[in-house]
Scaffold this motif. Sequence first.
Motif, PDB file in Angstrom:
ATOM      1  N   GLU A 193       0.848  -1.177   0.000  1.00 36.37           N
ATOM      2  CA  GLU A 193       0.000   0.000   0.000  1.00 36.37           C
ATOM      3  C   GLU A 193       0.887   1.232   0.000  1.00 36.37           C
ATOM      4  N   GLU A 206      -5.774   2.678  -8.320  1.00 40.18           N
ATOM      5  CA  GLU A 206      -7.087   3.260  -8.043  1.00 40.18           C
ATOM      6  C   GLU A 206      -8.137   2.735  -9.021  1.00 40.18           C
ATOM      7  N   ARG A 209      -9.053  -0.647  -7.908  1.00 42.22           N
ATOM      8  CA  ARG A 209      -9.907  -0.587  -6.720  1.00 42.22           C
ATOM      9  C   ARG A 209     -11.360  -0.286  -7.110  1.00 42.22           C
ATOM     10  N   GLN A 210     -11.521   0.630  -8.054  1.00 43.25           N
ATOM     11  CA  GLN A 210     -12.863   0.977  -8.499  1.00 43.25           C
ATOM     12  C   GLN A 210     -13.549  -0.207  -9.183  1.00 43.25           C
ATOM     13  N   GLU A 212     -12.960  -3.374  -8.562  1.00 43.60           N
ATOM     14  CA  GLU A 212     -13.316  -4.352  -7.533  1.00 43.60           C
ATOM     15  C   GLU A 212     -14.534  -3.884  -6.748  1.00 43.60           C
ATOM     16  N   GLN A 213     -14.641  -2.585  -6.509  1.00 43.85           N
ATOM     17  CA  GLN A 213     -15.827  -2.055  -5.828  1.00 43.85           C
ATOM     18  C   GLN A 213     -17.071  -2.268  -6.671  1.00 43.85           C
ATOM     19  N   ARG A 238      -7.923  -4.560   0.303  1.00 40.50           N
ATOM     20  CA  ARG A 238      -6.791  -4.991  -0.502  1.00 40.50           C
ATOM     21  C   ARG A 238      -5.795  -5.679   0.415  1.00 40.50           C
TER      22      ARG A 238
END
Length: 294
Positions: A193, A206, A209-210, A212-213, A238
């Motif tokens: 991280e 990022e 991450r979006q 996966e969201q 994560r």
Amino acid sequence: MMDPVVVGVDGSPSSFEAVQVAAGEAGLRGVGLRLVHAFGWPSMHLPPGGPPWNPAMAGVRELVDGTLIEAEERARRAVPQVDVTREVTVGEPLMVLEIESRTASLVVVGSRGLGAFGSLLLGSTAVHLTAHGRCPVLVVRGGPDPSGPVLLAVDGSPGGEAAVEFAFAEASLRGVGLVALHVWNTRSERAYEGPGDPLNAVVDIERLRQEEQQLLDETLAPWQERHPRLAVERRLVRSRVRPALIEATRDAQLVVVGARGHGGFTGLLLGSVSQALLHHAHCPVAVVRARERP
């Protein structure tokens, strides 16, 4: 008539604990509880003088009757109104319970039985059933938090939809919240991280991450519509998948996982994440296989 909850009974402390849990599950569903004992149960301590599959040999009938009587008493103490039936059959126990799973709403087993392999963290019966059972299988283990939520391991795989459905229903039956945890990482399995992450130089973290969201949100959306009153907490983490899920089970009363998720070897019937939870979770584990397509 609705399918019963089936529980395997071999006389071990683990199986008696499973009986109490199974009685509670039967009570929640309003179905009967079926106690199943198979002659040839690998953990069964039988007196000498006859083959283990012969129920007529001296002492065995009394032993089995005593075990099932105790199991029924424990079930009725846990849920007095539950309708209990007993089944004593001849056969290899893994196959017997697999057959029972074809007409059950849920099969419950203990994580460990009696016998030569009692020191193993997980009995062969539990492993076999979670891979081959025809209905959800609940393995009783750990020290669950009775006030904790139902924890759902979300992987977004097509085969995981049955596990999502089961988790929503189970949380509703228990009257508790649902924590939907989706753990994601890079292919390296390293949980870096911050700006020092070497992957940031070549990967848009990022954006990942979006994505996966979005996967988490899309997986849960149709089921939240069907359970509008259920409190659902969405967690996107994560990290390394297996350690993160195992740690999250400390505060749960049940964790629900699919039999297989993304990746791995397609020939395996039980994925590595499912196996890790079965061996190391701090609460009972429900493994839900994808429905077989006709």
